[in-house]
Design a protein around this motif. Structure first.
Motif, PDB file in Angstrom:
ATOM      1  N   UNK A 479       0.834  -1.203   0.000  1.00  0.00           N
ATOM      2  CA  UNK A 479       0.000   0.000   0.000  1.00  0.00           C
ATOM      3  C   UNK A 479       0.867   1.251   0.000  1.00  0.00           C
ATOM      4  N   UNK A 480       1.928   1.248   0.802  1.00  0.00           N
ATOM      5  CA  UNK A 480       2.861   2.382   0.791  1.00  0.00           C
ATOM      6  C   UNK A 480       3.483   2.568  -0.588  1.00  0.00           C
ATOM      7  N   UNK A 481       3.817   1.459  -1.250  1.00  0.00           N
ATOM      8  CA  UNK A 481       4.410   1.578  -2.584  1.00  0.00           C
ATOM      9  C   UNK A 481       3.429   2.232  -3.558  1.00  0.00           C
ATOM     10  N   UNK A 482       2.138   1.910  -3.426  1.00  0.00           N
ATOM     11  CA  UNK A 482       1.138   2.552  -4.271  1.00  0.00           C
ATOM     12  C   UNK A 482       1.026   4.035  -3.994  1.00  0.00           C
ATOM     13  N   UNK A 483       1.118   4.394  -2.729  1.00  0.00           N
ATOM     14  CA  UNK A 483       1.095   5.801  -2.348  1.00  0.00           C
ATOM     15  C   UNK A 483       2.321   6.536  -2.897  1.00  0.00           C
ATOM     16  N   UNK A 484       3.495   5.901  -2.766  1.00  0.00           N
ATOM     17  CA  UNK A 484       4.714   6.515  -3.284  1.00  0.00           C
ATOM     18  C   UNK A 484       4.662   6.657  -4.804  1.00  0.00           C
ATOM     19  N   UNK A 485       4.114   5.651  -5.494  1.00  0.00           N
ATOM     20  CA  UNK A 485       4.001   5.732  -6.948  1.00  0.00           C
ATOM     21  C   UNK A 485       3.091   6.876  -7.350  1.00  0.00           C
ATOM     22  N   UNK A 486       1.952   7.033  -6.658  1.00  0.00           N
ATOM     23  CA  UNK A 486       1.049   8.132  -6.970  1.00  0.00           C
ATOM     24  C   UNK A 486       1.725   9.475  -6.734  1.00  0.00           C
ATOM     25  N   UNK A 487       2.484   9.580  -5.640  1.00  0.00           N
ATOM     26  CA  UNK A 487       3.218  10.815  -5.393  1.00  0.00           C
ATOM     27  C   UNK A 487       4.244  11.099  -6.465  1.00  0.00           C
ATOM     28  N   UNK A 488       4.951  10.059  -6.935  1.00  0.00           N
ATOM     29  CA  UNK A 488       5.950  10.250  -7.988  1.00  0.00           C
ATOM     30  C   UNK A 488       5.293  10.653  -9.301  1.00  0.00           C
ATOM     31  N   UNK A 489       4.116  10.095  -9.600  1.00  0.00           N
ATOM     32  CA  UNK A 489       3.379  10.490 -10.809  1.00  0.00           C
ATOM     33  C   UNK A 489       3.029  11.968 -10.755  1.00  0.00           C
ATOM     34  N   UNK A 490       2.499  12.423  -9.611  1.00  0.00           N
ATOM     35  CA  UNK A 490       2.105  13.823  -9.504  1.00  0.00           C
ATOM     36  C   UNK A 490       3.306  14.752  -9.630  1.00  0.00           C
ATOM     37  N   UNK A 491       4.423  14.363  -9.029  1.00  0.00           N
ATOM     38  CA  UNK A 491       5.624  15.182  -9.148  1.00  0.00           C
ATOM     39  C   UNK A 491       6.109  15.222 -10.598  1.00  0.00           C
ATOM     40  N   UNK A 492       6.025  14.092 -11.294  1.00  0.00           N
ATOM     41  CA  UNK A 492       6.431  14.026 -12.708  1.00  0.00           C
ATOM     42  C   UNK A 492       5.548  14.935 -13.562  1.00  0.00           C
ATOM     43  N   UNK A 493       4.233  14.865 -13.353  1.00  0.00           N
ATOM     44  CA  UNK A 493       3.335  15.689 -14.155  1.00  0.00           C
ATOM     45  C   UNK A 493       3.525  17.167 -13.849  1.00  0.00           C
TER      46      UNK A 493
END
Length: 519
Positions: A479-493
């Motif tokens: 679950x943390x990995x999913x949260x981190x991935x979502x955060x990385x996506x937002x930072x990328x965009x």
């Protein structure tokens, strides 16, 4: 026009990513080859009865509170949880004594005192103190960090933290450290089992895994409806927040143009265009080219000898007698070392394997249901499901040995009982390119923490979630990995100047987790 995200895989990491990205206004499509959500958090039907056949323990509640707060809700609104006072009941072939590990540390110490004597009771309290210190040191720089590095950890820990970790022994294994705490070999065996929670051997796993003791003492809950209810709840919430979900739809290729991700192609030829893709699956499937050459180059493969444990499991619906089962039960054989020699060296099913039993209709009071009950029985196994079939001539003797061990400890599963086995070969079919490994790469050696890939792959626009990436295996970690991935996506965009959005808690664009109040 909203940015488009495709999430591949509806395990807990993918569900969390889809949920959080939908909450941030992205146009999210979640695709999953299975008929429904959950990934490894799945159920098996035995007639009209359904048995949880994956993870069975809910811990680290704070992870889900934080994620659900970002989605505008809470754990209590989404799930019905019951705290367990008996964390697990343990029994050994070598004697008729049983030991309950309890949520209350002092009560556990009293139980251990009766079981192994007052010296080991005192040693247990010291062990708990050390486990808590290790957890508190590593939570921010390891568990919550987007991608730990050795240099960053040295900086974040400071001299005091480094001194505490150094006291464990820089290359100490969990088994060696437990030997400094406990004189009774059964206690060493009990706590050595924490290595298997991360798919490893206690003889090779780092001593820092003692922190799992503190995680369990911070709370273990039973989920009404089973752990699969967590997947269903996250799926339903993601749908409410606007995430489209496509089941029975296998992704066959991640599409790339001009060096960046442009979408995915599903079996049958349908193309889903995307600005970003989150891959929630074992990264070895990418590394073996199962989703295209460009994605293959985005991650490193896991060598066969570095795979984590697999398992043989039996979902059972039957009557039991004798042993007073609670929710979580562990039956130990006499020669613990041979179990891991068999698995990691001989690559065979263990001849003296530990048997874990989740009695899904029980709670702390060991009250037996009036009729048949649902059990999940598990024995660790080598992750060689892509190398041999694990057919009946191999697995039936393992089942017979497991039944004999349980019966020796007092538990009899009465026949006839409905029973469905899942082997490493079955897990390989469910989760390709893993050999049936259930935890990604094995957590062996103190550098494992730094070897797992983070949320950002080497391919622009492709992000990673799941138990094979940082921070590791297990439901809360995924679950943390999913949260981190979502955060990385937002930072990328945001970095591409498409739009500016609020950061997702725990993502790469948040303030430092050492100062953020995210617990």
């Amino acid at each position: 026009m909203a940015d488009r995200a495709v999430v591949i895989g509806a395990g807990v990491g993918g569900l969390v990513s889809a949920l959080l990205l939908a909450c941030r206004g992205l146009e999210v499509t979640l695709v999953e080859a299975a008929p429904g959500p959950g990934g490894k958090m799945r159920q098996i039907a035995l007639g009209d009865v359904r048995v949880d056949a994956g993870p069975t323990v809910f811990t680290m509640r704070w992870v889900f509170e934080q994620i659900l707060a970002d989605a505008g809700t809470s754990v209590d609104e989404l799930l019905r949880l019951k705290p367990l006072q008996v964390l697990a009941r343990h029994a050994w072939r070598s004697g008729d004594q049983r030991l309950d590990l309890l949520a209350d540390v002092q009560h556990s110490a009293e139980e251990i005192g009766r079981f192994a004597g007052p010296d080991d009771a005192r040693r247990y309290l010291a062990f708990c103190g050390e486990a808590r210190a290790v957890y508190e040191l590593l939570e921010a720089p390891a568990l919550r960090s987007p991608r730990p590095t050795l240099a960053g950890m040295i900086r974040d820990l400071g001299p005091g933290g480094l001194k505490t970790l150094a006291a464990l022994g820089p290359f100490a294994t969990l088994w060696a450290r437990l030997g400094k705490h406990f004189r009774d070999p059964r206690l060493r065996q009990l706590f050595g089992r924490y290595a298997t929670y991360c798919g490893g051997s206690p003889w090779q796993a780092p001593a820092t895994l003692m922190l799992i003791a503190h995680v369990e003492q911070s709370g273990v809950w039973a989920v009404e409806g089973g752990m699969h209810a967590l997947a269903q709840a996250l799926s339903g919430l993601a749908a409410q927040r606007g995430a489209r979900q496509l089941y029975n739809r296998r992704c066959e290729r991640i599409l790339v143009e001009h060096g960046r991700v442009t979408g995915v192609r599903l079996e049958g030829g349908e193309v889903l265009a995307a600005d970003v893709v989150v891959y929630n699956g074992d990264t070895n499937a990418l590394a073996q080219g199962l989703l295209g050459l460009e994605a293959e180059r985005s991650v490193s493969s896991t060598p066969h000898h570095q795979r984590s444990l697999s398992a043989v499991t039996w979902a059972v619906h039957g009557r039991t007698s004798g042993f007073p089962l609670v929710r979580h039960n562990v039956f130990f054989d006499d020669d613990y070392a041979s179990e891991f020699d068999d698995i990691f060296r001989a690559r065979q099913l263990p001849h003296r394997g530990t048997v874990y039993v989740c009695a899904q209709d029980r709670d702390d009071r060991a009250n037996a249901p009036s009729g048949p009950e649902r059990l999940l029985c598990l024995v660790n196994a080598p992750a060689d499901g892509d190398r041999r079939p694990f057919d009946a001539p191999e697995t039936d003797p393992c089942l017979n040995r497991s039944l004999a061990l349980m019966q020796h400890c007092g538990l009899k599963i009465e026949e006839p009982a409905r029973r469905v086995a899942t082997t490493p070969a079955d897990f390989e079919r469910l989760f390709p390119a893993t050999g049936g490994a259930l935890y990604g790469p094995a957590t062996h050696g103190w550098m494992t923490l730094f070897r797992r890939p983070g949320a950002m792959s080497a391919l622009p626009g492709l992000f990673l979630a799941g138990g094979s990436v940082h921070p590791g295996p297990g439901v809360p970690m995924a679950a943390l990995s999913g949260q981190l991935a979502a955060g990385a996506v937002m930072a990328h965009l945001d970095s591409t100047s498409r739009s500016r959005r609020g950061a997702i808690s725990g993502g790469t664009s948040t303030r430092s987790v050492t100062t953020a109040d995210t617990a």
